[in-house]
Design a protein around this motif. Structure first.
Motif, PDB file in Angstrom:
ATOM      1  N   GLU A   1       4.977   5.425 -22.524  1.00  0.00           N
ATOM      2  CA  GLU A   1       4.757   6.016 -20.947  1.00  0.00           C
ATOM      3  C   GLU A   1       3.497   6.559 -20.942  1.00  0.00           C
TER       4      GLU A   1
ATOM      5  N   THR B   1       0.234  -1.035 -15.017  1.00  0.00           N
ATOM      6  CA  THR B   1       0.639  -0.165 -16.243  1.00  0.00           C
ATOM      7  C   THR B   1      -0.275  -0.277 -17.604  1.00  0.00           C
TER       8      THR B   1
ATOM      9  N   HIS C   1       6.592  -1.753  -9.192  1.00  0.00           N
ATOM     10  CA  HIS C   1       6.997  -1.253 -10.919  1.00  0.00           C
ATOM     11  C   HIS C   1       6.511  -2.651 -11.540  1.00  0.00           C
TER      12      HIS C   1
ATOM     13  N   GLU D   1       4.459  -3.490 -19.047  1.00  0.00           N
ATOM     14  CA  GLU D   1       3.473  -3.737 -19.724  1.00  0.00           C
ATOM     15  C   GLU D   1       3.949  -3.825 -21.182  1.00  0.00           C
TER      16      GLU D   1
ATOM     17  N   GLY E   1       7.104   1.164 -15.665  1.00  0.00           N
ATOM     18  CA  GLY E   1       6.855   2.300 -14.631  1.00  0.00           C
ATOM     19  C   GLY E   1       6.171   1.868 -13.270  1.00  0.00           C
TER      20      GLY E   1
ATOM     21  N   GLU F   1       1.146   8.485 -13.848  1.00  0.00           N
ATOM     22  CA  GLU F   1       1.021   7.851 -12.682  1.00  0.00           C
ATOM     23  C   GLU F   1      -0.362   8.331 -11.910  1.00  0.00           C
TER      24      GLU F   1
ATOM     25  N   VAL G   1       3.577   1.838 -10.218  1.00  0.00           N
ATOM     26  CA  VAL G   1       2.232   1.890  -9.933  1.00  0.00           C
ATOM     27  C   VAL G   1       2.060   1.640  -8.495  1.00  0.00           C
TER      28      VAL G   1
END
Ligand code: DAH
Length: 359
Positions: free
Chosen positions: A128, A176, A213, A216, A197, A131, A199
């Protein structure tokens, strides 16, 4: 009207009142500003003292008796209303009832769980990153220096720089990919991670929302080449869509952080108005990828002569739409309960490879 007649009338009306509204009308007619009893009391001042002494207690007693009757009736009507409501709301708890799902797992969360399951089986960990990202992690370290035209393509949301100093400016991450940088700087190779995650890009229409979302992927090891990338992507796509007949098309492309870069299309076919994965009559672009650029590896403090790798980035929302048949991306984020109940997943249906992810 005599006092007795007024009393009999009023008490009769109270007894006959069958609702709080009817009772209130009786109260106003007797005790309101212009009510019968109020008028009697008002008239007392004009009477001779003897007469006043005689009738005042009678009026007072009348007023008290009527007030008490009104109170008692009000309480009785309240009890009757409560009894009626309780009878109407009665629930027989002993009747058998089907379990109603209270909440559902959003398709985005479901797809993220499916991806984690598929890649965990291939030895990938989940990484992770923040953001709200530094400009350096989001762009510069990924070989997108300031003034690089690729920055303009990202429709970035920029935060106001602290004290006007452009070099400290933060951005809402536009992809990501900065998680690649954070992972390479904090872990020793070999590295195998995926990073799903949120973006952000300043863009909004039927196929773009300002928040969306991505997932990556990053592998860093010795002797990694494009063949490993292709096998990994094929294994992932077959597992995710649960079809064996998957054809991937790798097209040469350009990303500043990969060399060479490829865009990957998945073979699809139209079935009754919807696009299905499988066959080769249609192609849908699903991800960007390539061999990690030596400059990016060096930016993270690793020696590109020793370490190589591949990376990929893929839109999760797009994957969910293709697999589960939604047509409008905006509905994902409208919080419409009907949509959530229709497309949501039961919370106990955890995706597993053995049971079929997302089955
Ligand atoms: N970050 C790219 C984007 O958002 C997607 C991407 C392309 C990611 C190639 C990668 C990659 O890791 O190798 O458009």
């Amino acid at each position: 009207m005599t006092t007795d007649a007024l009393k009999a009338d009023t008490l009769g009306a109270i007894a006959a009142a069958d609702s709080p509204e009817a009772l209130e009308a009786v109260r106003v007619a007797a005790l309101g500003k212009a009510g019968g009893i109020t008028q009697l009391m008002k008239g007392l001042g004009a009477l001779a003292p003897d007469e006043r002494l005689r009738v005042a207690p009678v009026y007072q007693a009348l007023r008290e008796e009527v007030s008490a009757a009104l109170e008692a009736k009000k309480a009785a009507l309240g009890r009757a209303a409560l009894t009626a409501r309780l009878a109407a709301e009665r629930i027989d708890m002993s009747l058998p009832a089907a379990m109603q799902p209270v909440g559902t797992v959003h398709p985005i969360s479901q797809v993220m769980d499916e991806l984690s399951e598929i890649f965990a089986d291939l030895g990938f960990a989940v990484a992770e990153g923040p953001e709200i990202e530094t400009d350096w992690h989001n762009f510069t370290a990924l070989n997108i220096p300031p003034e690089h035209p690729a920055r303009a393509m990202h429709d970035t949301f920029y935060a106001r720089p602290e004290g006007g100093d452009e070099s400290t400016r933060m951005v809402l991450r536009t992809h990501t990919s900065p998680v690649q940088i954070r992972t390479m700087m904090s872990q020793k190779p070999p590295i195998r991670i995926i990073a799903p995650g949120r973006v952000y890009r300043s863009d909004s229409d039927a196929t773009h929302t300002p928040m969306f979302h991505q997932v990556e992927g990053l592998v860093i090891d010795r002797g990694i080449h494009l063949g490993h990338l292709k096998w990994t992507l094929e294994t992932f796509v077959k597992g995710f869509f649960e079809v064996d007949d998957v054809t991937l098309r790798l097209r040469p492309s350009f990303f500043p952080f990969t060399e060479p870069s490829v865009e990957v299309d998945v073979g699809c076919s139209w079935e009754g108005g919807t696009l299905k994965v499988g066959g080769t009559s249609s192609w849908l672009e699903i991800l960007g990828s390539g061999m990690v650029h030596p400059k990016v590896i060096a930016n993270c403090g690793l020696d590109p002569d020793e370490w190589q790798g591949f990376a990929f980035g893929c839109g999760i929302d797009r994957l969910a739409m293709l697999k589960y048949g939604m047509t409008d991306l905006r509905a994902f984020f409208d919080a419409d309960l009907r949509w959530l109940r229709h497309f949501g997943f039961a919370s106990l249906d955890v995706p597993t490879l053995s049971a079929g992810v997302g089955a």
